[in-house]
Write a protein that holds these residues in place. Sequence first.
Motif, mmCIF file in Angstrom:
data_model
loop_
_atom_site.group_PDB
_atom_site.id
_atom_site.type_symbol
_atom_site.label_atom_id
_atom_site.label_comp_id
_atom_site.label_asym_id
_atom_site.label_seq_id
_atom_site.Cartn_x
_atom_site.Cartn_y
_atom_site.Cartn_z
ATOM 1 N N SER A 44 6.058 17.200 -12.106
ATOM 2 C CA SER A 44 6.264 18.628 -12.535
ATOM 3 C C SER A 44 6.547 18.656 -14.038
ATOM 4 O O SER A 44 6.962 17.696 -14.672
ATOM 5 C CB SER A 44 7.718 19.113 -11.759
ATOM 6 O OG SER A 44 8.751 18.210 -12.297
ATOM 7 N N ALA A 45 6.607 19.793 -14.674
ATOM 8 C CA ALA A 45 6.772 20.255 -16.034
ATOM 9 C C ALA A 45 8.156 19.440 -16.578
ATOM 10 O O ALA A 45 8.130 18.671 -17.480
ATOM 11 C CB ALA A 45 6.797 21.666 -16.311
ATOM 12 N N ASP A 46 9.183 19.294 -15.777
ATOM 13 C CA ASP A 46 10.589 18.926 -16.112
ATOM 14 C C ASP A 46 10.719 17.554 -15.845
ATOM 15 O O ASP A 46 11.541 16.855 -15.693
ATOM 16 C CB ASP A 46 11.625 19.836 -15.454
ATOM 17 C CG ASP A 46 11.687 19.778 -13.938
ATOM 18 O OD1 ASP A 46 10.979 19.066 -13.452
ATOM 19 O OD2 ASP A 46 12.634 20.486 -13.212
ATOM 20 N N GLY A 47 9.541 16.992 -15.260
ATOM 21 C CA GLY A 47 9.499 15.419 -14.817
ATOM 22 C C GLY A 47 10.538 14.871 -13.498
ATOM 23 O O GLY A 47 10.662 13.938 -13.215
ATOM 24 N N LYS A 48 11.092 16.080 -13.067
ATOM 25 C CA LYS A 48 12.079 15.785 -11.938
ATOM 26 C C LYS A 48 11.655 15.701 -10.606
ATOM 27 O O LYS A 48 12.137 14.808 -9.772
ATOM 28 C CB LYS A 48 13.151 16.941 -12.164
ATOM 29 C CG LYS A 48 14.230 16.954 -13.136
ATOM 30 C CD LYS A 48 15.261 17.951 -12.907
ATOM 31 C CE LYS A 48 16.129 17.875 -14.146
ATOM 32 N NZ LYS A 48 17.037 19.202 -14.246
ATOM 33 N N THR A 49 10.389 16.220 -10.388
ATOM 34 C CA THR A 49 9.796 16.226 -9.113
ATOM 35 C C THR A 49 8.477 15.528 -9.163
ATOM 36 O O THR A 49 7.557 15.810 -10.127
ATOM 37 C CB THR A 49 9.487 17.658 -8.570
ATOM 38 O OG1 THR A 49 10.852 18.091 -8.660
ATOM 39 C CG2 THR A 49 9.113 17.757 -7.165
ATOM 40 N N THR A 50 7.992 14.741 -8.194
ATOM 41 C CA THR A 50 6.791 14.271 -8.168
ATOM 42 C C THR A 50 5.940 14.993 -6.956
ATOM 43 O O THR A 50 6.477 15.046 -5.862
ATOM 44 C CB THR A 50 6.568 12.901 -8.068
ATOM 45 O OG1 THR A 50 7.284 12.403 -9.113
ATOM 46 C CG2 THR A 50 5.285 12.506 -8.199
ATOM 47 N N GLN A 190 11.698 12.594 -8.511
ATOM 48 C CA GLN A 190 11.052 11.321 -9.353
ATOM 49 C C GLN A 190 11.266 10.276 -9.149
ATOM 50 O O GLN A 190 12.739 10.005 -8.846
ATOM 51 C CB GLN A 190 11.132 11.932 -11.085
ATOM 52 C CG GLN A 190 10.408 11.156 -11.947
ATOM 53 C CD GLN A 190 11.006 9.583 -12.017
ATOM 54 O OE1 GLN A 190 12.074 9.744 -12.205
ATOM 55 N NE2 GLN A 190 9.939 8.787 -12.677
#
Lengths: 388, 388
Positions: A44-50, A190
């Motif tokens: 995701s854009a914020d890197g927290k979710t894949t 993530q």
Amino acid sequence: MGSVALRAIVLIAMTTPFVGCQTFSRPGPVAQAPRVDAARGMASADGKTTWYDALDIGVEGRGWSEGLKHSYDRFPAEAEGKIPDPVWNLSHHSAGINVRFMTDSPSVSVRWSLREDRIAMPHMPATGVSGVDLYVKHEGRWGWIGTGFPEKKEGNEAVLASGLPAGMHEYRMYFPLYNGTEKLEIGIAQGSTITTNPGYGARYEKPMLFWGSSILHGACASRPGMAYPSIIGRRMERPVINLGFSGNGRMDPPIVELISRLDVSVYVIDCCPNMDPALITERTEPLVKTLRAARPDTPIVLVENVPYEKGWFLDASKDSYVKKNEALHAAYTRLRNGGVRRLYYIPCDEFFGDDHDATVDGVHPNDIGFLRMADAIEPSLRRVLSRK
Amino acid sequence: MGSVALRAIVLIAMTTPFVGCQTFSRPGPVAQAPRVDAARGMASADGKTTWYDALDIGVEGRGWSEGLKHSYDRFPAEAEGKIPDPVWNLSHHSAGINVRFMTDSPSVSVRWSLREDRIAMPHMPATGVSGVDLYVKHEGRWGWIGTGFPEKKEGNEAVLASGLPAGMHEYRMYFPLYNGTEKLEIGIAQGSTITTNPGYGARYEKPMLFWGSSILHGACASRPGMAYPSIIGRRMERPVINLGFSGNGRMDPPIVELISRLDVSVYVIDCCPNMDPALITERTEPLVKTLRAARPDTPIVLVENVPYEKGWFLDASKDSYVKKNEALHAAYTRLRNGGVRRLYYIPCDEFFGDDHDATVDGVHPNDIGFLRMADAIEPSLRRVLSRK
């Protein structure tokens, strides 16, 4: 074409199987499965979710996984033009399709897009028509854990559960019942692991096929996991194919031919609500004979029409389903007398209970009705499938 | 002001009471009632149907029948500005309001207009939010017989049942739960008779008052008759006042003062879902003391927060309702120890069963959840009301 594939059509890179996860005492999935290649995930854009596409994980509930016009159609492309147009159009609805996986993520999210703008029906909420539903398995039993509320055709997103206990858990996510699913992705935190569909082990791999009307299609469940074949599938820990077609489950011969190609554990025929007695009389025997010729040992179960809820007070309403069921039972009797093996019959008496509150409109079960239908039908299917 | 009127606010011309209709073995309505003056009926354009305004028949479920800004508000006009604005606005929803009558018409129709454009919610179908629901009494028991599907704000119309058996039958029609009802009319076949609300007989006339949250308000029943107070009212054959206010059932003192004026058979307080433990601790004792001061002998029942369905797997979800219920039980214990009489407590253990499928979203019951809540709460209310 024609194979019953429970795995993704996308060939995915297999990595070391995950080990050390929980085991279950009941017959159930082998709680081990290859991880999905992390390279298939999209951050995701914020890197927290894949995010992982359900097709990379392995969807269940489709009779066909190849030769499809759309990945989440319920009939193959070749069916178009052969089967009635309304059935073809309704086959775009993702009723019964679900994705199963294991993950150690502390949260499970979903984002999904639909194929039709109409996200709700007057008697069925958007959560059932176009929503998604998450279950988790714990101590050998599936339990609900999250509902995704749809808001629009494209770009729905929801956190279905967060604060999940540590460790690997097995999940099942049901797709919308009365809308098509254009695309569905599962989001995990993530760095977490997600596996492909763990399957059922060889003994349980063949799905139970249900064919029928709007009721089977899922009207009017409050959310996708409450359609009666989904309830039965969870309880029996077997894969299910839902071929419910609102207003159009009519034992059409071209569809009989199509489903006869599928190597399923049982054919459950629940078409009476969309047929009149004459059509039931006309089509039941050819249906059974065609399936029996193609699949000599596969059980075939004929399900009676639901007892319309107005029938307790209105004679005409009662007559309408009683006459259909008389026609179905007469056909069943002729077939049995003719020597057809492994043919079974489920009467409707227990489907709706006796409080007259099991439907939203007299015909379509609410969640009470679906629970009671599952209670009534599941024991019969267990008996059928335990016989050799 | 402040009287609990179960009859119409419109003074209607009384004619000879209808006689010769069926009687019931269970405690229940006196199955006799004055006919509605035929002059109040309005013939349809084709002359086949005669329409009667529900206000000319006699609505139930309102705490106030006078001093209203709108006939189907759940609070009197004087409440505006005294009670929180969200509660005032939600009091326009007709949750729990219903109209009861007897007719010998072979069909029963309805036409109704709503007060808000929003006819459905994502997790609750239009039939529950804005629809109407018809029950008929037979052999002492209420049974569902028809649902009116809403399509728009103004001018909905539906034939709820036709082909009805000959003779007088007693009906109950529930109004929309989560929308306001602007106007509602009942249509019977031209030449048929319709009576006013037959009432309950003196012993049963006082309504049971329920005050609470979105759950009590009816989210997410598939149709209005499935809200749990409605189920309980039918079973106990007692009138019910539903003061459910989505997100806003918070034991507000001005509302306590208002309801203390009502001479009801029992106060059922089900507000925990909209309160945190601190607010429950702060407000429960003043609420009980105010009601007890105003109504020395009226039973007061405190209902625990529903067991959120994610609580079976997520500790945080379980903690959130357990902590509220600990606060409620502590307040209850202090009140009992302080000598408050006729104060009762209903634990939540049985509200949702143990399959985790009793809600649409973990909080709001589906019809399964409402049926189970009714099953759990009804016996307690029967015991409470049987004590003197």
